[in-house]
Design an enzyme around this catalytic site. Structure first.
Site, PDB file in Angstrom:
ATOM      1  N   SER A 183       0.853  -1.190   0.000  1.00 20.22           N
ATOM      2  CA  SER A 183       0.000   0.000   0.000  1.00 20.22           C
ATOM      3  C   SER A 183       0.883   1.233   0.000  1.00 20.22           C
ATOM      4  O   SER A 183       2.022   1.199   0.493  1.00 20.22           O
ATOM      5  CB  SER A 183      -0.892   0.013   1.249  1.00 20.22           C
ATOM      6  OG  SER A 183      -1.508   1.276   1.449  1.00 20.22           O
ATOM      7  N   TYR A 196      -1.953  -1.269  10.480  1.00 21.37           N
ATOM      8  CA  TYR A 196      -2.153  -1.525   9.051  1.00 21.37           C
ATOM      9  C   TYR A 196      -0.927  -1.090   8.254  1.00 21.37           C
ATOM     10  O   TYR A 196      -0.397  -1.859   7.443  1.00 21.37           O
ATOM     11  CB  TYR A 196      -3.394  -0.790   8.548  1.00 21.37           C
ATOM     12  CG  TYR A 196      -3.545  -0.844   7.047  1.00 21.37           C
ATOM     13  CD1 TYR A 196      -3.970  -2.008   6.417  1.00 21.37           C
ATOM     14  CD2 TYR A 196      -3.233   0.268   6.253  1.00 21.37           C
ATOM     15  CE1 TYR A 196      -4.094  -2.074   5.034  1.00 21.37           C
ATOM     16  CE2 TYR A 196      -3.351   0.207   4.874  1.00 21.37           C
ATOM     17  CZ  TYR A 196      -3.779  -0.958   4.269  1.00 21.37           C
ATOM     18  OH  TYR A 196      -3.883  -1.017   2.893  1.00 21.37           O
TER      19      TYR A 196
END
Length: 314
Positions: A183, A196
């Site tokens: 990401s 995350y």
């Protein structure tokens, strides 16, 4: 002397950033035009895609089927897998196999090894992942201990263990491709998304190390770092120049496969990483962190207000 050192430092920063731009342009446009990107069908008969029922994972499954590969669809919900398999069979007439497992659990890999044994797996897309429901302080996470275990299992354990499942066969055949989906948040500080972002930084790190280990053995390992894409995970429904559909994102990213081992894939997301890297060079770390913190705090407040309104409506 200090003036000379300052000029040399500026020149070095400019050169690094310029090189980053040239690599992005080459990977996105020139290499694909020259046919230098990897032809995935040559890697093997089967592609395995985790998190294959939505978003980027589903788009990879369709794209790999379009390019002539048989596809193993791996995700949690059997009926969703069956629907995706039926769509692929109807559109491309290719063979599919479904495996329903929950990647938030750690006891699934013996079954996956058995299910995938003796298959000529040429491509693995480690796409499955999960994030927070909304940006939140670490100590305020709902069911915090369980949430952290689920995030680590889904985002870290899955990439590690699925790679261990398929790499021995790829090494024996001296060919293969592993695409690990990280990401954009792996490249910048992400307060309020701490766990995350850390799991995605792990994905980037292990991809870089494994690429070095296995590049001489005929195996390509690529890490992609997407920004926002239309999907259930992002909760974004409308595409735009900065927010592509999963299909547009994957088709753009596939042009870089075998060319860039670390890439945002989609050109506008490459620009986002480019500007983030510029900010790292030009701004003190605390300034960049404060900017991101402020943006995520806005998202947090909006999400909490929405939850409050929904609770009142009930």
């Amino acid at each position: 002397m200090w003036d000379l050192i300052g000029k040399a430092a500026v020149a070095l920063v400019a050169a690094r950033l310029g090189w980053s731009v040239l690599k992005g342009l080459y990977g996105s446009f020139l290499a694909a035009a020259l046919g230098l990107n990897l032809k995935v069908k040559k890697t093997g008969e089967w592609a395995v895609v985790t998190g294959a029922t939505d978003g980027i994972g589903k788009a990879y499954a369709f794209e790999l089927a379009r390019q002539g590969m048989k596809v193993v669809l791996v995700s949690r919900t059997a009926f969703k897998l069956q629907n995706v398999a039926a769509e692929i069979n109807s559109k491309y007439g290719t063979e599919t196999k479904i495996i329903d497992v929950d990647f938030t659990k750690s006891d699934i890999y013996d079954r996956l090894r058995k299910e995938l044994a003796d298959m000529d797996i040429g491509v693995l897309v480690n796409n499955v992942g999960m994030s927070y429901d909304h940006p939140e302080y670490f100590n305020n996470l709902e069911n915090g201990d369980e949430m952290c275990h689920r995030l680590i299992n889904c985002n870290i354990m899955s990439v590690t263990m699925m790679s261990r499942v398929v790499l021995p066969g790829m090494e024996e055949r001296k060919r293969g491709l592993i695409i690990n989906v990280a990401s954009l948040s792996a490249t910048i500080p992400a307060p309020l998304l701490a766990v995350y972002a850390a799991t995605k930084a792990f994905v980037e790190s292990i991809s870089d190390s494994l690429a070095a280990e296995y590049s001489r053995k005929g195996i390509t390992i690529q890490c992609i770092l997407p920004g926002f894409v239309v999907s259930k995970l992002s909760k974004l429904k409308r595409p735009s120049l900065m927010i592509p559909t999963p299909t547009a994102y994957v088709r753009s990213t596939m042009k870089t496969t075998g060319v860039e081992k670390r890439t945002a894939g989609y050109f506008m997301h490459k620009l986002q990483i480019y500007f983030a890297e510029c900010a790292k060079f030009l701004l003190p770390g605390s300034v960049l962190t404060s900017i991101v913190f402020g943006q995520l705090q806005v998202f947090r407040i909006k999400a909490l207000k929405k939850k409050e309104q929904e609770a009142k409506a009930q």
